[in-house]
Design an enzyme around this catalytic site. Structure first.
Site, short mmCIF file in Angstrom:
data_model
loop_
_atom_site.label_atom_id
_atom_site.label_comp_id
_atom_site.label_asym_id
_atom_site.label_seq_id
_atom_site.Cartn_x
_atom_site.Cartn_y
_atom_site.Cartn_z
N VAL A 11 0.68 -1.13 0.07
CA VAL A 11 -0.03 0.11 -0.17
C VAL A 11 0.77 1.34 0.06
O VAL A 11 0.51 2.07 -0.54
CB VAL A 11 -1.14 0.16 1.17
CG1 VAL A 11 -1.40 1.35 1.33
CG2 VAL A 11 -1.99 -0.95 0.90
N ASP A 30 10.65 3.37 5.46
CA ASP A 30 10.47 1.95 5.84
C ASP A 30 11.40 1.74 7.02
O ASP A 30 12.83 2.10 6.55
CB ASP A 30 10.43 0.93 4.68
CG ASP A 30 9.52 -0.20 5.05
OD1 ASP A 30 8.36 -0.53 4.71
OD2 ASP A 30 10.29 -1.06 5.96
N THR A 121 -5.53 -0.29 7.46
CA THR A 121 -6.71 -0.40 7.83
C THR A 121 -6.78 -0.60 9.40
O THR A 121 -5.91 -1.68 9.89
CB THR A 121 -7.08 -1.83 7.17
OG1 THR A 121 -7.15 -1.71 5.70
CG2 THR A 121 -8.54 -2.21 7.64
N GLY A 260 -8.52 -15.55 0.34
CA GLY A 260 -7.28 -15.28 1.04
C GLY A 260 -7.00 -14.03 1.06
O GLY A 260 -7.44 -13.02 0.66
N CYS A 263 -5.88 -9.26 3.11
CA CYS A 263 -7.01 -8.41 3.79
C CYS A 263 -8.23 -8.95 4.33
O CYS A 263 -8.62 -9.03 5.39
CB CYS A 263 -7.24 -7.19 2.56
SG CYS A 263 -6.06 -6.27 2.30
P1 NAD Z 1 3.11 -4.69 4.07
O1 NAD Z 1 3.67 -5.58 5.08
O2 NAD Z 1 3.49 -4.91 2.72
O3 NAD Z 1 3.92 -3.27 4.24
C1 NAD Z 1 4.11 -2.83 5.63
C2 NAD Z 1 5.39 -2.16 5.63
O4 NAD Z 1 5.46 -0.98 6.96
C3 NAD Z 1 6.66 -3.04 5.69
O5 NAD Z 1 7.51 -2.75 4.63
C4 NAD Z 1 7.19 -2.76 6.90
O6 NAD Z 1 8.65 -2.87 6.91
C5 NAD Z 1 7.00 -1.30 7.36
N1 NAD Z 1 7.01 -0.92 8.79
C6 NAD Z 1 6.42 -1.55 9.85
N2 NAD Z 1 6.73 -0.77 10.69
C7 NAD Z 1 7.35 0.17 10.40
C8 NAD Z 1 7.88 1.58 11.30
N3 NAD Z 1 7.79 1.38 12.59
N4 NAD Z 1 8.39 2.36 10.49
C9 NAD Z 1 8.54 2.22 9.25
N5 NAD Z 1 8.09 1.19 8.53
C10 NAD Z 1 7.35 0.10 9.14
O7 NAD Z 1 1.67 -4.37 4.23
P2 NAD Z 1 0.51 -3.76 3.27
O8 NAD Z 1 0.01 -5.05 2.44
O9 NAD Z 1 0.95 -2.74 2.47
O10 NAD Z 1 -0.55 -3.23 4.29
C11 NAD Z 1 -0.39 -1.88 4.96
C12 NAD Z 1 -1.71 -1.71 5.57
O11 NAD Z 1 -2.75 -1.34 4.39
C13 NAD Z 1 -2.71 -2.79 6.31
O12 NAD Z 1 -3.21 -2.16 7.35
C14 NAD Z 1 -3.37 -3.45 5.25
O13 NAD Z 1 -4.82 -4.03 6.01
C15 NAD Z 1 -3.92 -2.23 4.67
N6 NAD Z 1 -4.30 -2.72 3.05
C16 NAD Z 1 -3.55 -3.57 2.46
C17 NAD Z 1 -4.15 -3.69 1.07
C18 NAD Z 1 -3.22 -4.73 0.18
O14 NAD Z 1 -3.86 -5.18 -0.59
N7 NAD Z 1 -2.16 -5.18 0.51
C19 NAD Z 1 -5.28 -2.91 0.69
C20 NAD Z 1 -5.83 -2.24 1.22
C21 NAD Z 1 -5.60 -1.82 2.63
#
Ligand code: NAD
Length: 447
Positions: A11, A30, A121, A260, A263
């Site tokens: 995201v 990150d 989320t 799966g 999300c």
């Molecule tokens: P992800 O695991 O791919 O990415 C999260 C990133 O955050 C990681 O790279 C991690 O290293 C970083 N991180 C964690 N703690 C940190 C910190 N203290 N400082 C800096 N970076 C940090 O997750 P994602 O799939 O991108 O999902 C992120 C959010 O968005 C979640 O809440 C998810 O539910 C929501 N979301 C995801 C999607 C999807 O399709 N993946 C769609 C809509 C919403």
């Protein structure tokens, strides 16, 4: 305008790259040094069509940069998006540890008025919680606003979804913050994207309610598919007949091995826990989760019953990612199916166009507890293509409908298989045509 994105995962990176494409200056942060190191070289840490070009172009044009230092993004940005993970805890609730850690860090380095936006989320009430956390961790009294701006993009078509969303949801109370958010999303106003502007709690709930409703459609059609198998009906025509009703709509009415990904399983469970905390029983969501778990088991039962037993059998699995065009295997049905088959002492030969053995070895170190361990089991062998996977196998199973599985050379496959069992869990093939080729063909909800 300069904005910061904290958390450069699926995201965060898509959001950062797309806002940069809109002409904003974006700093993506990150804590994963390796990830940032690769991104600085223009290497994308996951598979998402079109993202690499978008990132490279915006880096070259000086609008997109990467760092591990939150302070750098906070100091230069008016708007800071939190896009870190909110994984499922043991009890099903969303783990807010990462979001809260980031909020504290933002507070410590805040130097001026900021709009802090949750893109992750997060359960209802998180906005209020963040307000407190940030206020309590500020070094001096600085004015700031909290906004909820949930993300609805789908992996595999994330850029298109971000650039042309069905809607943008903005939850905030401050008029100043709303005006800034509208300004950020100005390019979408021009293409007449609907905006839902509301309070923070409503925005937070819209995300969970949307994902849970999508999950409901999938579980619903999977249950009807089961009934179709018993009564000789065709689920595709049932879904078509239903979907043509505009009140229902045709999307998310595809039967299969259950939903799966990162999300739907996580968000349905979090919504259930959230409601429980408020003494509200969500019977439908509870049933949706149960039906999805049963559907995965039912796929294994279907295969076992057709083959009599799985013990000692070799099964070719085509597709590991939870859907095509992504490398994401978080909560993928493939993992559950493989785990159950291994429990019954089956041998697995897998092929996925993106989740290869090499890919697994890299990812296993980055992501803990998301199922890579089952893919490292001694009974799992990675194969170089679908034909290699089916060589000497007793059966082959399409678990993920990657395009390259849609036109397989079935004659060649039949000659390579030990037994002609074909389990098409995504209903990609026409049953009669496949049976005419001599396969023992099983699909979902088609008699
Ligand atoms: P992800 O695991 O791919 O990415 C999260 C990133 O955050 C990681 O790279 C991690 O290293 C970083 N991180 C964690 N703690 C940190 C910190 N203290 N400082 C800096 N970076 C940090 O997750 P994602 O799939 O991108 O999902 C992120 C959010 O968005 C979640 O809440 C998810 O539910 C929501 N979301 C995801 C999607 C999807 O399709 N993946 C769609 C809509 C919403």
């Amino acid at each position: 305008m300069h904005i910061g994105i904290i958390g450069t995962g699926y995201v965060g990176l898509v959001t950062g790259a797309c806002f940069a494409e809109f002409g904003l200056f974006v700093t993506c942060v990150d804590r994963d040094e390796k990830k940032i190191h690769s991104l600085k070289k223009g290497l994308i840490p996951f598979y998402e069509p079109g993202l690499e070009e978008l990132v490279k172009r915006n880096m070259q044009q000086g609008r997109l940069e990467f760092t591990t230092k939150i302070a750098r993004a906070v100091e230069s940005s008016l708007v800071i998006f939190i896009a870190v993970g909110t994984p499922r805890r043991g009890d099903g609730s969303a783990d807010l540890k990462y979001v809260e850690d980031v909020a504290k860090e933002i507070a410590k380095t805040m130097n001026d008025y900021k709009v802090i936006v949750t893109k992750s989320t997060v359960p209802v009430g998180t906005g209020k919680k963040l307000q407190e956390i940030i206020s309590n961790n500020l070094n001096e009294k600085i004015y700031f606003d909290i906004v909820s701006n949930p993300e609805f993009l789908r992996e595999g078509s994330a850029i298109e979804d971000f650039m042309r969303p069905n809607r943008v949801v903005i939850g905030a109370t401050s008029q100043q913050a709303i005006a800034i958010m509208k300004d950020l999303y100005k390019p979408l106003y021009l293409i007449e994207t609907p905006f839902v502007i509301t309070n923070i709690e409503t925005a937070e709930l819209i995300k969970y309610a949307s994902n849970s409703f999508l999950a409901t459609k999938i579980s619903f059609i999977n249950e009807i598919a089961k009934l179709c198998e018993k009564v000789g009906a065709d689920i595709h025509l049932v879904a078509k007949g239903m979907g043509l009703d505009q009140r229902i709509g045709p999307k998310f009415l595809h039967p299969g091995p259950g939903y799966g990904g990162s999300c739907l399983p996580k968000d349905t469970n979090a919504l259930l826990r959230m409601a429980e905390e408020h003494n509200v029983k969500l019977n439908i969501v509870e049933a949706v989760i149960r039906v999805n778990e049963e559907q995965r088991d039912y796929m294994v039962t279907k295969i076992r019953e057709a083959m009599k037993e799985l013990k000692g059998k070799t099964i070719a699995i085509l597709g590991l990612s939870f859907k095509p065009n992504t490398d994401d295997i978080r909560d993928a049905p493939s993992l559950h199916i493989i785990k159950e088959m291994i429990k019954e002492e089956a041998y697995i030969r897998v092929y996925d166009p993106v989740v290869t053995d090499k890919y697994r070895q890299v990812k296993e170190k980055q992501y803990e507890n998301i199922g890579y361990s089952i893919l490292s089991h001694k009974n799992v062998k990675y194969c170089k293509d679908p034909y290699d996977a089916v060589k000497g196998a007793n059966a082959f199973v399409i678990v993920t409908e990657w395009n390259q599985f849609r036109n397989l050379d079935l004659e060649r496959i039949k000659n390579l298989l030990k037994e002609p069992f074909f389990f098409d869990l995504r209903n990609v093939y026409e049953p009669q045509k496949v049976r005419d080729k001599g396969f023992k063909y099983y699909s979902v909800g088609r008699g």
